[in-house]
Motif scaffolding. Structure first.
Motif, PDB file in Angstrom:
ATOM      1  N   LEU A  23     -57.280  -7.650 -26.788  1.00 12.31           N
ATOM      2  CA  LEU A  23     -57.197  -6.857 -28.022  1.00 12.31           C
ATOM      3  C   LEU A  23     -55.900  -7.149 -28.774  1.00 12.31           C
ATOM      4  N   ALA A  24     -54.802  -7.212 -28.035  1.00 14.78           N
ATOM      5  CA  ALA A  24     -53.487  -7.396 -28.648  1.00 14.78           C
ATOM      6  C   ALA A  24     -53.290  -8.789 -29.228  1.00 14.78           C
ATOM      7  N   THR A  25     -54.013  -9.774 -28.710  1.00  9.44           N
ATOM      8  CA  THR A  25     -53.811 -11.154 -29.157  1.00  9.44           C
ATOM      9  C   THR A  25     -54.982 -11.691 -29.979  1.00  9.44           C
ATOM     10  N   GLN A  26     -55.896 -10.809 -30.372  1.00  8.18           N
ATOM     11  CA  GLN A  26     -57.041 -11.232 -31.173  1.00  8.18           C
ATOM     12  C   GLN A  26     -56.549 -11.867 -32.473  1.00  8.18           C
ATOM     13  N   PHE A  27     -57.270 -12.859 -32.945  1.00  4.35           N
ATOM     14  CA  PHE A  27     -56.873 -13.614 -34.136  1.00  4.35           C
ATOM     15  C   PHE A  27     -58.011 -13.626 -35.145  1.00  4.35           C
ATOM     16  N   PRO A  28     -57.722 -13.925 -36.402  1.00  9.28           N
ATOM     17  CA  PRO A  28     -58.793 -14.034 -37.404  1.00  9.28           C
ATOM     18  C   PRO A  28     -59.745 -15.176 -37.035  1.00  9.28           C
ATOM     19  N   GLU A  29     -61.013 -14.913 -37.148  1.00 11.25           N
ATOM     20  CA  GLU A  29     -62.027 -15.900 -36.768  1.00 11.25           C
ATOM     21  C   GLU A  29     -62.440 -16.784 -37.939  1.00 11.25           C
ATOM     22  N   SER A  30     -62.970 -17.945 -37.566  1.00 12.25           N
ATOM     23  CA  SER A  30     -63.661 -18.829 -38.501  1.00 12.25           C
ATOM     24  C   SER A  30     -65.100 -18.884 -38.009  1.00 12.25           C
ATOM     25  N   PRO A  31     -65.968 -17.995 -38.532  1.00 12.49           N
ATOM     26  CA  PRO A  31     -67.319 -17.883 -37.982  1.00 12.49           C
ATOM     27  C   PRO A  31     -68.209 -19.079 -38.304  1.00 12.49           C
ATOM     28  N   VAL A  32     -68.932 -19.503 -37.279  1.00 10.84           N
ATOM     29  CA  VAL A  32     -69.913 -20.587 -37.357  1.00 10.84           C
ATOM     30  C   VAL A  32     -71.059 -20.223 -36.427  1.00 10.84           C
ATOM     31  N   LEU A  78     -63.489 -34.593 -33.156  1.00  7.32           N
ATOM     32  CA  LEU A  78     -63.725 -33.381 -33.946  1.00  7.32           C
ATOM     33  C   LEU A  78     -62.915 -33.360 -35.239  1.00  7.32           C
ATOM     34  N   LYS A  79     -61.908 -34.244 -35.306  1.00  9.69           N
ATOM     35  CA  LYS A  79     -61.014 -34.316 -36.462  1.00  9.69           C
ATOM     36  C   LYS A  79     -60.235 -33.007 -36.656  1.00  9.69           C
ATOM     37  N   ILE A  80     -59.802 -32.443 -35.526  1.00  6.93           N
ATOM     38  CA  ILE A  80     -58.967 -31.240 -35.554  1.00  6.93           C
ATOM     39  C   ILE A  80     -57.865 -31.391 -34.514  1.00  6.93           C
ATOM     40  N   ASP A  81     -56.824 -30.606 -34.672  1.00  8.61           N
ATOM     41  CA  ASP A  81     -55.761 -30.572 -33.681  1.00  8.61           C
ATOM     42  C   ASP A  81     -56.121 -29.554 -32.607  1.00  8.61           C
ATOM     43  N   GLU A  82     -55.746 -29.853 -31.396  1.00  9.42           N
ATOM     44  CA  GLU A  82     -55.974 -28.925 -30.297  1.00  9.42           C
ATOM     45  C   GLU A  82     -55.180 -27.646 -30.554  1.00  9.42           C
ATOM     46  N   ASN A  83     -55.815 -26.497 -30.322  1.00  9.86           N
ATOM     47  CA  ASN A  83     -55.139 -25.217 -30.466  1.00  9.86           C
ATOM     48  C   ASN A  83     -55.210 -24.508 -29.116  1.00  9.86           C
ATOM     49  N   GLU A  84     -54.194 -24.718 -28.305  1.00 11.01           N
ATOM     50  CA  GLU A  84     -54.190 -24.187 -26.939  1.00 11.01           C
ATOM     51  C   GLU A  84     -54.309 -22.669 -26.905  1.00 11.01           C
ATOM     52  N   GLN A  85     -53.712 -22.000 -27.873  1.00 10.10           N
ATOM     53  CA  GLN A  85     -53.763 -20.538 -27.906  1.00 10.10           C
ATOM     54  C   GLN A  85     -55.204 -20.039 -28.079  1.00 10.10           C
ATOM     55  N   LYS A  86     -55.952 -20.638 -28.994  1.00  9.47           N
ATOM     56  CA  LYS A  86     -57.331 -20.201 -29.223  1.00  9.47           C
ATOM     57  C   LYS A  86     -58.235 -20.608 -28.063  1.00  9.47           C
ATOM     58  N   ILE A  87     -57.983 -21.765 -27.489  1.00  9.02           N
ATOM     59  CA  ILE A  87     -58.765 -22.190 -26.320  1.00  9.02           C
ATOM     60  C   ILE A  87     -58.532 -21.212 -25.174  1.00  9.02           C
ATOM     61  N   LYS A  88     -57.279 -20.915 -24.892  1.00  9.52           N
ATOM     62  CA  LYS A  88     -56.953 -19.988 -23.804  1.00  9.52           C
ATOM     63  C   LYS A  88     -57.584 -18.621 -24.053  1.00  9.52           C
ATOM     64  N   TYR A  89     -57.530 -18.149 -25.290  1.00  5.74           N
ATOM     65  CA  TYR A  89     -58.102 -16.846 -25.629  1.00  5.74           C
ATOM     66  C   TYR A  89     -59.596 -16.802 -25.297  1.00  5.74           C
ATOM     67  N   HIS A  90     -60.332 -17.804 -25.781  1.00  3.25           N
ATOM     68  CA  HIS A  90     -61.784 -17.816 -25.543  1.00  3.25           C
ATOM     69  C   HIS A  90     -62.116 -17.935 -24.069  1.00  3.25           C
TER      70      HIS A  90
END
Length: 155
Positions: free
Chosen positions: A67-76, A136-148
Motif C-alpha cells: 500500500l505504501a509503495t503503490q505507484f501510478p499504473e499504465s493500464p494495458v 521491449l524497447k524499455i529500460d528495466e525498472n527494478e522497483q516496479k518489477i519487485k513490486y509486482h
C-alpha cells in the motif's frame, strides 16, 4: 523462451489490445483489495509465508508495504501470469497462451515482471535479461518489477 516472450510482447502486445470495455480488472487497487480480503479471512498459505525469505514479519506487513509503495499504473491488457509454462508453441512457430485466470486490465509491468522473473530463474543470464528489455524497447525498472513480484507472493 526469450523468443516466445518477445513474440508475445510484440505480436499480442499488451499495448495493441483495446481495454476501454474490458470487464476484467486486475489493477493494483483490485489486487490489493483481494489480498487484504485473503489476509483478513485467513485464505493464504501462512506456512509458505513463514518459510519464505521475504523481509516482512507477517502477510499484513507485506500488504502495508505494498500500500505504501503503490505507484501510478499504465493500464494495458495483461495475461497476469506471464511465464514459459503458460506459452504453447506449435510446430510452425505459432504461439498460444493458457491460464488466463488473472487476465484483464493491469499495469504494463505486471507481465513484464513475471516474464523477467521467469527468464532470470531459468537462465541466470544477465545478457538475456538485457536482450529482453532491449526487445521491449524499455529500460528495466527494478522497483516496479519487485513490486509486482511481491504482490504476487501471497496469491
Amino acid at each position: 523462451m526469450l523468443d516466445s516472450f518477445s513474440v508475445y510482447f510484440s505480436r499480442f502486445s499488451v499495448r495493441t489490445i483495446e481495454i476501454n470495455n474490458c470487464p476484467f480488472d486486475s489493477s493494483l487497487d483490485t489486487r490489493l483489495a483481494e489480498l487484504n480480503y485473503f489476509i483478513d479471512n485467513t485464505l493464504i498459505a501462512y506456512d509458505d509465508f513463514v518459510d519464505s525469505t521475504l523481509p516482512f514479519s507477517s502477510p499484513k506487513d507485506l500488504y502495508q508495504n505494498l500500500l505504501a509503495t503503490q505507484f501510478p499504473e499504465s493500464p494495458v491488457f495483461s495475461h497476469g501470469d506471464m511465464n514459459d509454462a503458460n506459452i504453447i508453441v506449435d510446430s510452425q512457430g505459432g504461439i498460444g497462451l493458457i491460464d488466463w485466470g488473472r487476465g484483464g486490465c493491469a499495469d504494463i509491468w505486471c507481465d513484464i515482471a513475471h516474464a523477467a522473473r521467469n527468464i532470470w530463474e531459468e537462465t541466470k543470464e544477465k545478457t538475456l535479461m538485457q536482450r529482453f528489455f532491449e526487445n521491449l524497447k524499455i529500460d528495466e525498472n527494478e522497483q516496479k518489477i519487485k513490486y509486482h513480484l511481491l504482490l504476487d507472493e501471497l496469491f
